[in-house]
Design a protein around this motif. Sequence first.
Motif, PDB file in Angstrom:
ATOM      1  N   VAL A 183       0.847  -1.183  -0.093  1.00  0.00           N
ATOM      2  CA  VAL A 183       0.029  -0.078   0.006  1.00  0.00           C
ATOM      3  C   VAL A 183       0.866   1.265  -0.058  1.00  0.00           C
ATOM      4  CG1 VAL A 183      -1.891   1.275   1.267  1.00  0.00           C
ATOM      5  CG2 VAL A 183      -1.782  -1.361   1.341  1.00  0.00           C
ATOM      6  N   THR A 184       0.685   2.053  -0.881  1.00  0.00           N
ATOM      7  CA  THR A 184       1.308   3.286  -1.043  1.00  0.00           C
ATOM      8  C   THR A 184       0.537   4.778  -1.051  1.00  0.00           C
ATOM      9  OG1 THR A 184       1.534   3.216  -3.557  1.00  0.00           O
ATOM     10  CG2 THR A 184       3.485   2.218  -2.305  1.00  0.00           C
ATOM     11  N   ASP A 226      -0.095   6.549  -3.266  1.00  0.00           N
ATOM     12  CA  ASP A 226      -0.497   6.745  -4.718  1.00  0.00           C
ATOM     13  C   ASP A 226      -1.353   5.355  -4.975  1.00  0.00           C
ATOM     14  OD1 ASP A 226       1.453   5.660  -5.045  1.00  0.00           O
ATOM     15  OD2 ASP A 226       2.146   6.515  -6.948  1.00  0.00           O
ATOM     16  N   LYS A 227      -1.446   4.367  -4.461  1.00  0.00           N
ATOM     17  CA  LYS A 227      -2.056   3.077  -4.629  1.00  0.00           C
ATOM     18  C   LYS A 227      -2.720   2.629  -3.417  1.00  0.00           C
ATOM     19  CE  LYS A 227      -0.645  -1.463  -6.051  1.00  0.00           C
ATOM     20  NZ  LYS A 227       0.650  -2.518  -6.290  1.00  0.00           N
ATOM     21  N   TYR A 228      -3.976   2.820  -3.157  1.00  0.00           N
ATOM     22  CA  TYR A 228      -4.551   2.265  -1.938  1.00  0.00           C
ATOM     23  C   TYR A 228      -5.061   1.025  -2.456  1.00  0.00           C
ATOM     24  CZ  TYR A 228      -8.756   3.879  -4.385  1.00  0.00           C
ATOM     25  OH  TYR A 228      -9.940   4.210  -5.293  1.00  0.00           O
ATOM     26  N   VAL A 229      -5.396   0.208  -1.433  1.00  0.00           N
ATOM     27  CA  VAL A 229      -5.887  -1.229  -1.722  1.00  0.00           C
ATOM     28  C   VAL A 229      -7.224  -1.506  -0.987  1.00  0.00           C
ATOM     29  CG1 VAL A 229      -5.340  -3.523  -0.975  1.00  0.00           C
ATOM     30  CG2 VAL A 229      -3.423  -2.112  -2.004  1.00  0.00           C
ATOM     31  N   GLN A 275       1.151   3.978   3.742  1.00  0.00           N
ATOM     32  CA  GLN A 275       2.403   3.328   3.270  1.00  0.00           C
ATOM     33  C   GLN A 275       2.712   1.992   4.351  1.00  0.00           C
ATOM     34  OE1 GLN A 275       4.591   4.639   0.693  1.00  0.00           O
ATOM     35  NE2 GLN A 275       5.406   2.384   1.075  1.00  0.00           N
TER      36      GLN A 275
END
Length: 251
Positions: A157-158, A160-163, A208
Amino acid sequence: MQSPLFNHGEQQSQERYVMQNPQLLRVSLTGQDDILARKGAMVAYQGLVDFDGEYQTPSQRRARARTGEGLDLMRCSGQGTVYFANLAQYVHVVDVDQEGMTVDSAYVLALDSTLHTEVIAVDSQYGISGSGKYQLNISGRGKVALMTSGQPLMMLVTPDKYVNVDADAIVAWSTGLRVQMQSQTVNSSVMRRRGNTGEGWELSFLGQGYALVQPSEVMPPQNAALGQGVAAQFGVGQHGSHAQNQNNAWN
Protein backbone atom coordinates in the motif's frame (compact mmCIF):
# COMPACT_ATOMS: atom_id res chain seq x y z
CA MET A 1 11.80 -49.82 9.44
CA GLN A 2 12.02 -47.87 6.18
CA SER A 3 9.70 -45.25 4.76
CA PRO A 4 9.74 -41.92 2.88
CA LEU A 5 8.28 -40.54 6.13
CA PHE A 6 11.85 -40.36 7.47
CA ASN A 7 12.45 -37.49 5.05
CA HIS A 8 10.29 -35.39 7.37
CA GLY A 9 12.63 -35.41 10.35
CA GLU A 10 13.19 -32.51 12.73
CA GLN A 11 14.72 -29.35 11.29
CA GLN A 12 18.04 -28.47 12.89
CA SER A 13 18.53 -24.76 13.57
CA GLN A 14 19.70 -22.35 16.25
CA GLU A 15 16.87 -19.93 15.49
CA ARG A 16 14.05 -19.49 18.04
CA TYR A 17 11.26 -19.77 15.44
CA VAL A 18 11.79 -22.37 12.71
CA MET A 19 9.34 -23.62 10.09
CA GLN A 20 9.37 -27.41 10.29
CA ASN A 21 7.24 -27.35 7.17
CA PRO A 22 4.78 -24.79 5.76
CA GLN A 23 2.09 -25.92 8.22
CA LEU A 24 4.12 -26.70 11.33
CA LEU A 25 6.09 -24.27 13.51
CA ARG A 26 8.95 -25.20 15.79
CA VAL A 27 9.80 -22.86 18.69
CA SER A 28 12.80 -23.24 21.00
CA LEU A 29 12.52 -22.32 24.68
CA THR A 30 15.67 -21.49 26.62
CA GLY A 31 14.17 -20.84 30.05
CA GLN A 32 14.26 -17.04 29.61
CA ASP A 33 11.49 -15.69 27.37
CA ASP A 34 8.13 -17.48 27.34
CA ILE A 35 5.94 -18.10 24.31
CA LEU A 36 2.21 -17.37 24.20
CA ALA A 37 0.37 -19.75 21.89
CA ARG A 38 -3.17 -20.45 20.80
CA LYS A 39 -4.84 -22.81 23.26
CA GLY A 40 -4.58 -26.39 22.07
CA ALA A 41 -2.07 -25.55 19.30
CA MET A 42 0.74 -27.73 20.68
CA VAL A 43 1.12 -30.94 18.64
CA ALA A 44 4.43 -32.17 20.11
CA TYR A 45 7.25 -31.07 22.40
CA GLN A 46 10.61 -32.15 23.81
CA GLY A 47 12.30 -31.16 27.04
CA LEU A 48 11.02 -29.69 30.27
CA VAL A 49 8.17 -27.45 29.14
CA ASP A 50 5.22 -26.21 31.20
CA PHE A 51 1.87 -25.20 29.70
CA ASP A 52 -0.37 -22.86 31.67
CA GLY A 53 -3.49 -20.87 30.86
CA GLU A 54 -2.59 -17.22 30.25
CA TYR A 55 -4.09 -14.74 32.71
CA GLN A 56 -6.32 -12.04 31.24
CA THR A 57 -6.49 -8.64 32.89
CA PRO A 58 -9.93 -7.24 33.78
CA SER A 59 -9.66 -4.77 30.87
CA GLN A 60 -8.86 -7.61 28.47
CA ARG A 61 -11.83 -9.62 29.71
CA ARG A 62 -14.13 -6.62 29.31
CA ALA A 63 -12.84 -5.94 25.81
CA ARG A 64 -13.34 -9.59 24.87
CA ALA A 65 -16.89 -9.61 26.22
CA ARG A 66 -17.76 -6.34 24.47
CA THR A 67 -16.16 -6.96 21.07
CA GLY A 68 -15.66 -10.71 20.71
CA GLU A 69 -12.04 -9.97 19.76
CA GLY A 70 -9.16 -11.30 21.82
CA LEU A 71 -6.74 -14.16 22.25
CA ASP A 72 -7.32 -17.45 24.06
CA LEU A 73 -3.72 -18.20 24.94
CA MET A 74 -1.58 -20.62 26.87
CA ARG A 75 1.86 -19.72 28.24
CA CYS A 76 4.68 -22.08 27.32
CA SER A 77 7.76 -21.87 29.55
CA GLY A 78 10.82 -23.91 30.43
CA GLN A 79 13.54 -25.43 28.29
CA GLY A 80 12.89 -27.49 25.21
CA THR A 81 11.28 -27.47 21.78
CA VAL A 82 7.57 -27.06 21.07
CA TYR A 83 5.75 -27.71 17.80
CA PHE A 84 2.62 -25.70 17.00
CA ALA A 85 -0.04 -26.13 14.30
CA ASN A 86 -3.74 -25.51 13.78
CA LEU A 87 -5.94 -27.42 11.33
CA ALA A 88 -3.02 -27.79 8.89
CA GLN A 89 -3.16 -24.09 8.05
CA TYR A 90 -0.14 -22.37 6.55
CA VAL A 91 2.06 -20.68 9.15
CA HIS A 92 4.03 -17.46 8.63
CA VAL A 93 6.47 -15.83 11.08
CA VAL A 94 6.45 -12.02 11.18
CA ASP A 95 8.86 -9.66 12.94
CA VAL A 96 6.97 -6.87 14.70
CA ASP A 97 8.84 -3.58 15.16
CA GLN A 98 7.93 -0.01 16.07
CA GLU A 99 5.49 0.15 13.17
CA GLY A 100 3.23 -2.44 14.80
CA MET A 101 0.77 -4.84 13.24
CA THR A 102 -3.02 -5.11 13.27
CA VAL A 103 -4.46 -8.60 12.92
CA ASP A 104 -7.65 -10.59 13.25
CA SER A 105 -7.04 -12.63 16.41
CA ALA A 106 -8.48 -15.73 14.72
CA TYR A 107 -5.27 -15.95 12.66
CA VAL A 108 -2.72 -15.77 15.50
CA LEU A 109 -0.92 -19.04 16.28
CA ALA A 110 1.83 -17.88 18.66
CA LEU A 111 3.72 -14.77 19.73
CA ASP A 112 6.51 -13.63 22.02
CA SER A 113 5.29 -12.88 25.53
CA THR A 114 7.07 -9.49 25.42
CA LEU A 115 4.61 -8.12 22.83
CA HIS A 116 1.63 -5.97 23.79
CA THR A 117 -1.89 -6.54 22.44
CA GLU A 118 -4.88 -4.21 22.41
CA VAL A 119 -8.36 -4.44 20.85
CA ILE A 120 -9.19 -1.65 18.39
CA ALA A 121 -12.19 -0.91 16.16
CA VAL A 122 -12.40 -0.25 12.44
CA ASP A 123 -15.26 2.17 11.83
CA SER A 124 -17.76 2.02 9.01
CA GLN A 125 -18.08 5.04 6.74
CA TYR A 126 -21.85 4.78 7.14
CA GLY A 127 -21.78 5.60 10.84
CA ILE A 128 -24.03 2.68 11.76
CA SER A 129 -23.70 1.86 15.44
CA GLY A 130 -21.87 -1.40 15.98
CA SER A 131 -20.91 -1.92 12.35
CA GLY A 132 -17.17 -1.52 12.98
CA LYS A 133 -15.02 -4.65 12.79
CA TYR A 134 -12.85 -5.17 15.87
CA GLN A 135 -9.23 -6.20 15.41
CA LEU A 136 -6.15 -6.79 17.54
CA ASN A 137 -3.25 -4.34 17.55
CA ILE A 138 0.15 -5.90 18.33
CA SER A 139 3.03 -3.62 19.29
CA GLY A 140 6.54 -3.86 20.67
CA ARG A 141 9.45 -5.91 19.41
CA GLY A 142 9.18 -9.62 18.81
CA LYS A 143 7.82 -12.33 16.56
CA VAL A 144 4.27 -13.38 15.75
CA ALA A 145 3.26 -16.57 13.96
CA LEU A 146 0.18 -16.06 11.77
CA MET A 147 -2.02 -18.63 10.03
CA THR A 148 -3.68 -18.50 6.62
CA SER A 149 -5.97 -20.84 4.73
CA GLY A 150 -3.72 -21.41 1.71
CA GLN A 151 -0.72 -19.41 0.55
CA PRO A 152 -1.33 -15.68 1.13
CA LEU A 153 -0.83 -12.52 -0.87
CA MET A 154 1.19 -9.61 0.57
CA MET A 155 -0.07 -6.37 -0.95
CA LEU A 156 1.94 -3.14 -0.93
CA VAL A 157 0.00 0.00 0.00
CA THR A 158 1.45 3.38 -1.00
CA PRO A 159 0.07 6.94 -0.90
CA ASP A 160 -0.72 6.73 -4.62
CA LYS A 161 -1.90 3.10 -4.58
CA TYR A 162 -4.59 2.27 -2.05
CA VAL A 163 -5.90 -1.27 -1.62
CA ASN A 164 -9.39 -2.69 -0.96
CA VAL A 165 -9.73 -6.13 0.62
CA ASP A 166 -12.73 -8.31 1.43
CA ALA A 167 -13.26 -8.08 5.19
CA ASP A 168 -13.35 -11.89 5.48
CA ALA A 169 -10.09 -12.37 3.52
CA ILE A 170 -7.88 -9.85 5.32
CA VAL A 171 -5.47 -11.35 7.87
CA ALA A 172 -3.23 -8.49 9.00
CA TRP A 173 -1.89 -5.08 8.02
CA SER A 174 0.62 -2.42 9.06
CA THR A 175 -0.80 -0.47 11.99
CA GLY A 176 0.27 2.84 10.46
CA LEU A 177 -2.17 2.46 7.56
CA ARG A 178 -5.42 4.40 7.51
CA VAL A 179 -8.26 1.91 7.23
CA GLN A 180 -11.99 2.17 6.87
CA MET A 181 -14.73 -0.42 6.55
CA GLN A 182 -17.03 0.26 3.63
CA SER A 183 -19.45 -1.39 1.23
CA GLN A 184 -20.10 -0.63 -2.41
CA THR A 185 -23.82 -0.42 -1.86
CA VAL A 186 -26.25 2.43 -1.60
CA ASN A 187 -26.95 3.54 1.96
CA SER A 188 -30.44 2.06 2.02
CA SER A 189 -29.12 -1.46 1.34
CA VAL A 190 -25.95 -1.37 3.39
CA MET A 191 -27.12 -4.31 5.51
CA ARG A 192 -27.29 -6.54 2.44
CA ARG A 193 -24.44 -7.98 0.41
CA ARG A 194 -24.00 -6.35 -2.99
CA GLY A 195 -26.97 -7.45 -5.06
CA ASN A 196 -26.41 -10.99 -6.25
CA THR A 197 -22.60 -10.70 -6.49
CA GLY A 198 -21.93 -12.26 -3.08
CA GLU A 199 -19.64 -9.36 -2.15
CA GLY A 200 -20.19 -7.31 0.97
CA TRP A 201 -18.04 -5.44 3.49
CA GLU A 202 -14.50 -4.52 2.55
CA LEU A 203 -11.59 -2.70 4.15
CA SER A 204 -9.97 0.20 2.35
CA PHE A 205 -6.27 0.84 3.15
CA LEU A 206 -4.43 4.10 2.53
CA GLY A 207 -0.94 5.29 3.45
CA GLN A 208 2.35 3.39 3.43
CA GLY A 209 2.58 -0.24 4.49
CA TYR A 210 1.38 -3.76 3.74
CA ALA A 211 -1.82 -5.77 3.85
CA LEU A 212 -1.80 -9.57 4.14
CA VAL A 213 -4.63 -11.39 2.35
CA GLN A 214 -5.46 -15.10 2.36
CA PRO A 215 -6.99 -16.93 -0.65
CA SER A 216 -10.11 -17.72 1.33
CA GLU A 217 -12.94 -15.70 2.82
CA VAL A 218 -13.53 -18.10 5.69
CA MET A 219 -11.67 -19.80 8.49
CA PRO A 220 -11.89 -23.58 8.85
CA PRO A 221 -14.41 -24.57 11.55
CA GLN A 222 -12.85 -24.04 14.97
CA ASN A 223 -15.43 -25.70 17.21
CA ALA A 224 -17.71 -27.58 14.90
CA ALA A 225 -20.71 -29.07 16.69
CA LEU A 226 -23.67 -31.08 15.53
CA GLY A 227 -26.74 -29.00 14.80
CA GLN A 228 -24.92 -25.69 14.36
CA GLY A 229 -24.63 -25.93 10.61
CA VAL A 230 -21.88 -24.77 8.31
CA ALA A 231 -22.88 -21.10 8.36
CA ALA A 232 -22.42 -20.87 12.12
CA GLN A 233 -18.72 -21.74 11.84
CA PHE A 234 -17.56 -20.18 8.57
CA GLY A 235 -17.29 -16.61 7.29
CA VAL A 236 -20.96 -15.93 7.94
CA GLY A 237 -20.64 -17.13 11.52
CA GLN A 238 -18.61 -16.20 14.57
CA HIS A 239 -15.44 -15.25 12.67
CA GLY A 240 -17.10 -13.54 9.71
CA SER A 241 -17.34 -9.76 9.65
CA HIS A 242 -20.56 -9.90 7.60
CA ALA A 243 -22.53 -11.67 10.31
CA GLN A 244 -20.78 -9.79 13.11
CA ASN A 245 -21.66 -6.44 11.60
CA GLN A 246 -25.27 -7.45 11.01
CA ASN A 247 -25.72 -8.92 14.46
CA ASN A 248 -24.17 -5.92 16.18
CA ALA A 249 -26.27 -3.49 14.17
CA TRP A 250 -29.47 -5.30 15.00
CA ASN A 251 -28.70 -5.61 18.71
